[in-house]
Write an enzyme that holds these catalytic residues in place. Structure first.
Site, mmCIF file in Angstrom:
data_model
loop_
_atom_site.group_PDB
_atom_site.id
_atom_site.type_symbol
_atom_site.label_atom_id
_atom_site.label_comp_id
_atom_site.label_asym_id
_atom_site.label_seq_id
_atom_site.Cartn_x
_atom_site.Cartn_y
_atom_site.Cartn_z
ATOM 1 N N CYS A 173 -2.256 8.896 2.449
ATOM 2 C CA CYS A 173 -1.995 8.576 1.038
ATOM 3 C C CYS A 173 -3.234 8.750 0.173
ATOM 4 O O CYS A 173 -3.122 8.821 -1.045
ATOM 5 C CB CYS A 173 -1.411 7.182 0.896
ATOM 6 S SG CYS A 173 -2.305 5.967 1.835
ATOM 7 N N GLU B 262 0.878 -1.180 0.000
ATOM 8 C CA GLU B 262 0.000 0.000 0.000
ATOM 9 C C GLU B 262 0.905 1.216 0.000
ATOM 10 O O GLU B 262 1.451 1.586 1.046
ATOM 11 C CB GLU B 262 -0.863 0.024 1.274
ATOM 12 C CG GLU B 262 -1.833 -1.114 1.401
ATOM 13 C CD GLU B 262 -3.006 -1.007 0.447
ATOM 14 O OE1 GLU B 262 -3.133 0.021 -0.245
ATOM 15 O OE2 GLU B 262 -3.776 -1.966 0.390
#
Ligand code: ADP
Length: 497
Positions: A288, A254
């Site tokens: 993010c 990720e």
């Protein structure tokens, strides 16, 4: 309370259900608001890391052999203990990460949600049995735990990124060794303490600390670790990918994002503005999936800005322990330097600072006094930059801070092209009241996640995951547990001979 708990956890790591203290070099941990030292973590030797992996290896068979309902029960007990202790856990989080207390508390609840979710998913796992290709033959598929898992987590969500990895791993019957960020280790250790209290057996969950590169290399190269789950930068994700090649382990990465946030001219502007602020300012933009490039249709550009500038002017920056503060500090000096560098580059190339644009010279301390920020402190003014263009670094890099970089667009095709003009592919956002436009744009956006008239997309039900430089693999949802399972195909001939 939190300070005492951190002092108790300081200089220890957690292996085989014991908090171990050895005479090791340390890394000091600071409160990013006050810059006070709150504790230390040990820099483990290679042999300590191997001991932790040994412990996970030893626990694997017994844990995998427990019935799914037993594993589910233990996970549920852990979840309940986390909720019971949510205030303490949130205080620890504020101390080491800086975000406002209410945000920290939300993170604890959101993080615990993954444990509850995967406790239920563990019990729902099922393979299938099918007819074979000839008489007296059955084709079966079953799931098995992938084995020992290693995980590396970042500092921006020190609690939720941990439960999002541990919960599906141990629900699937795996055991795990996790290295939290060296900036925010105490949330992880406090969660481990509760896992022990919930009677999760020794060796199932191990938390180690130390030098990231050294531990990452050991994780990647140890053949007994069959899965590595990482959340962090694309740079480090690629190192781990490369280093894991020799052991061909399963990976979930990720990584970073460069989310477009597109507001079409028919959008409900108030809704879009409030979602933008929530999504962008959560954790001071250090996420993010935070909107990174704000694309506004020409016809609504000025009106939309008037909504957000008002709201931006009311943001109070300060110590997360002050309940009236809604934006904390940046994590460290590097984060601040990056924002200054991005703004300077953008301004040189024609961007204009509408609000903010620099380090905050004052901030509100925990007692609500407005005080002067020292040179070393990293409070940053929420910033709006207009007239941004795609030749600026801010268009291509992940900002990871409270800067709204505003771009104008004219046509649908152009904004789709601009939005996709990035190596990243994690989150994206569209605001429009036209369903057909929403579907068209959603289908053409090259991102793993699309929020349509929704800026808050993180939850345990959705499949969180990116593509391209944002990595691969999914967290949360029904799919999250599959990342920690191997399939086994059994071909049975039941002809009696
Ligand atoms: P950020 O820039 O957001 O801090 P990083 O990718 O550097 O992101 O950090 C995310 C996690 O990766 C942290 O736990 C950090 O300690 C770890 N990390 C950093 N460098 C390495 C490395 N070379 N190998 C393995 N893990 C690393």
């Amino acid at each position: 309370m939190a300070k005492e708990k951190v002092a108790q956890l300081s200089e220890s790591y957690f292996v085989n259900n014991s908090f171990i203290k050895r005479n090791r070099e340390i890394i000091p941990i600071v409160n990013p608001s006050t810059l006070e030292n709150i504790g230390n973590i040990p820099i483990l030797h290679d042999s300590d890391v191997i001991d932790a992996i040994d412990s996970a290896v030893a626990a694997l068979k017994g844990w995998g052999a427990l019935s799914a309902s037993n594993r589910s029960k233990l996970l549920t007990d852990w979840h309940d203990l986390i909720l019971e202790n949510q205030n303490l856990l949130a205080e620890i989080l504020v101390l080491e990460q800086g975000k406002p207390f209410l945000e920290a508390q939300k993170e604890i609840i959101y993080g615990a949600g993954f444990i509850k979710w995967f406790a239920a998913e563990a019990e729902k796992l099922s393979g299938y049995i099918a007819e074979g290709t000839k008489e007296n033959q059955k084709i079966m598929l079953e799931y098995e735990p992938v084995g020992v898992v290693a995980a590396i987590t970042p500092w921006n969500f020190p609690s939720a990124m941990i439960t999002r990895k541990i919960a599906p791993a141990i629900a699937a019957g795996c055991t795990i060794v996790l290295k939290p960020s060296e900036l925010t280790p105490f949330s992880a250790l406090a969660l481990a303490e509760l896992a022990k209290k919930a009677n999760i057996p020794a060796g199932v969950l191990n938390i180690i600390t130390g030098k990231a590169e050294q531990i990452g290399k050991i994780f990647a190269e140890d053949f007994r670790i069959r899965k590595l789950s990482f959340t962090g930068s694309s740079r480090v994700g690629k190192i781990l990918y490369e280093n894991s090649a020799l052991t061909l382990k399963k990976l979930s990465l990720e990584l970073g994002g460069n989310a477009p946030f597109i507001v079409f001219e028919d959008a409900n502007l108030e809704l879009a503005a409030s979602h933008l602020l929530l999504s962008k300012l959560r954790n001071m933009g250090q996420a993010c999936i935070a909107p990174n490039r704000i694309f506004l249709h020409n016809n609504i550009h000025d009106k939309f800005l008037s909504f957000i500038t008002d709201k931006f002017n009311n943001i109070k920056v300060g110590d997360g322990n002050n309940q009236s503060v809604n934006a904390g500090p940046l994590i460290n000096k590097q984060a601040l330097d990056k924002l200054e560098r991005l703004i300077a580059d953008a301004v040189t190339k024609g961007a204009k600072v509408l609000i903010g644009g620099s380090k905050a010279t004052t901030y509100f301390d925990k007692d609500d006094n407005e005080v002067t920020a020292s040179l070393e402190q990293n409070f940053f003014l929420p910033t709006i930059l207009v007239n941004c263009t795609n030749d600026m670094n801010i268009f291509h890099e992940e900002i990871f801070g409270p800067i709204l970089a505003i771009y104008k667009f004219e046509s649908i095709d152009d904004v789709i092209k601009q939005a996709n003009n990035t190596q990243y592919g994690l989150a994206s956002y569209i605001f429009t009241q036209s369903t057909s436009l929403a579907f068209k744009v959603s289908s053409e956006l090259d991102f793993g996640i699309v929020g349509i008239n929704e800026g808050i997309i993180s939850n345990n039900i959705g499949a969180f995951g990116g593509r391209k430089d944002s990595g691969f693999g999914v967290e949360g949802s029904k799919l999250g547990i599959l990342e920690f399972l191997n399939t086994k195909y059994i071909c049975l001939n039941y002809q009696i001979i």
